[in-house]
Design a protein around this motif. Structure first.
Motif, short mmCIF file in Angstrom:
data_model
loop_
_atom_site.label_atom_id
_atom_site.label_comp_id
_atom_site.label_asym_id
_atom_site.label_seq_id
_atom_site.Cartn_x
_atom_site.Cartn_y
_atom_site.Cartn_z
N TYR A 62 0.80 -1.22 0.00
CA TYR A 62 0.00 0.00 0.00
C TYR A 62 0.84 1.28 0.00
O TYR A 62 0.33 2.35 -0.28
N GLY A 63 2.13 1.17 0.35
CA GLY A 63 2.95 2.37 0.44
C GLY A 63 3.70 2.66 -0.84
O GLY A 63 3.28 2.32 -1.94
N TRP A 64 4.88 3.30 -0.65
CA TRP A 64 5.69 3.71 -1.80
C TRP A 64 6.83 2.73 -2.08
O TRP A 64 7.77 3.06 -2.80
N GLN A 65 6.76 1.53 -1.52
CA GLN A 65 7.79 0.51 -1.70
C GLN A 65 9.17 1.02 -1.32
O GLN A 65 10.17 0.71 -1.96
N ALA A 66 9.22 1.82 -0.25
CA ALA A 66 10.49 2.39 0.20
C ALA A 66 10.97 1.64 1.44
O ALA A 66 10.38 1.76 2.51
N LEU A 67 12.03 0.87 1.28
CA LEU A 67 12.57 0.10 2.40
C LEU A 67 13.13 1.01 3.49
O LEU A 67 13.08 0.67 4.67
N SER A 68 13.61 2.17 3.08
CA SER A 68 14.17 3.11 4.06
C SER A 68 13.10 3.55 5.06
O SER A 68 13.39 3.71 6.26
N SER A 69 11.86 3.73 4.60
CA SER A 69 10.78 4.13 5.51
C SER A 69 10.49 3.04 6.53
O SER A 69 10.22 3.32 7.70
N VAL A 70 10.56 1.79 6.08
CA VAL A 70 10.33 0.65 6.98
C VAL A 70 11.42 0.60 8.05
O VAL A 70 11.14 0.40 9.24
#
Length: 248
Positions: A62-70
């Motif tokens: 559902y997000g922006w596929q950004a691993l950094s955010s995780v």
């Protein structure tokens, strides 16, 4: 939809890690050894792993596929959980520290969910829900059955039973019990579950019957009956009024 899914998943992971994957031996170790407790770090790691899995699944669906955010969100959860639990280990063990601890964790999760969802879904829906007349009337109802009703009942009982004091009871226990009783009754009324009101009154009568029978004090019996009837009458009036005003 995406925000709701994220926040409920994070709360679910928090509840499992905090109450099901944390043995009491870990809690005791944290409360006695504080920052030196190895179990505290293991507990924080447990939260980190469970939150990371939730955030990873949500971000790549559902997000922006950004691993950094995780990674950032997981780090925030772990660091804040460590600080909050460490602070709690130095506090007095009771209901208030427990509630403050859990609220602090939930606020962190809420803020992270708002940040990760990257939209105004939470603020828009919250504002729309809060500004509905029905929501405000319900809020007024709950506020009324707490202190205002307690003050009114106390004033009425003081006029009718002047000089009478209920000895042998906990300080302010009657007022606290009355508030909880009215909150429950109002909830049943707002849900149109009047059978719940009857059940609550019946349960209270059963518990009170033994005390009143043992005391053989007519004045105490009248005092309890007056307090109960006033409390029920006020709550019924407020609940029915709120139900009517919600529909207008």
């Amino acid at each position: 939809m995406s925000f709701s899914l994220l926040i409920v998943s994070l709360i679910l992971a928090h509840l499992i890690a905090d109450f099901y994957w944390q043995p009491m031996s870990w809690v005791h170790d944290r409360n006695t050894r504080h920052f030196r407790a190895s179990k505290l770090y293991l507990h924080v790691l447990t939260h980190g792993v469970s939150s990371f899995l939730v955030l990873l699944l949500w971000e790549f669906n559902y997000g922006w596929q950004a691993l950094s955010s995780v990674v950032i969100a997981t780090a925030v959860i772990m660091v804040t959980h460590y600080v909050i639990d460490l602070a709690k280990s130095y506090s007095s063990k009771g209901v208030v520290p427990f509630i403050v601890d859990q609220l602090a964790h939930l606020v962190i999760l809420l803020l992270l969910a708002i940040w990760l969802s990257d939209n105004d879904e939470f603020f828009t829906h919250s504002w729309e829900w809060l500004m509905q007349p029905a929501t405000l009337w319900v809020l007024c109802g709950y506020l009324l059955v707490l202190n205002p009703t307690a003050v009114f009942i106390r004033m009425m009982l003081e006029r009718i039973t002047s000089g009478f004091s209920a000895t042998g009871s906990l300080p302010a226990a009657g007022q606290s019990i009355g508030m909880l009783e009215r909150v429950l009754m109002l909830t049943f009324i707002l849900l149109d579950q009047f059978a719940g009101v009857g059940f609550l009154l019946a349960a209270k009568s059963v518990f009170r019957f033994g005390d009143l029978s043992a005391s053989k004090d007519k004045k105490l019996t009248e005092y309890v009956m007056l307090g109960t009837l006033l409390s029920v009458s006020m709550t019924l009036f407020i609940g029915l009024a709120v139900n009517y005003l919600k529909a207008v």
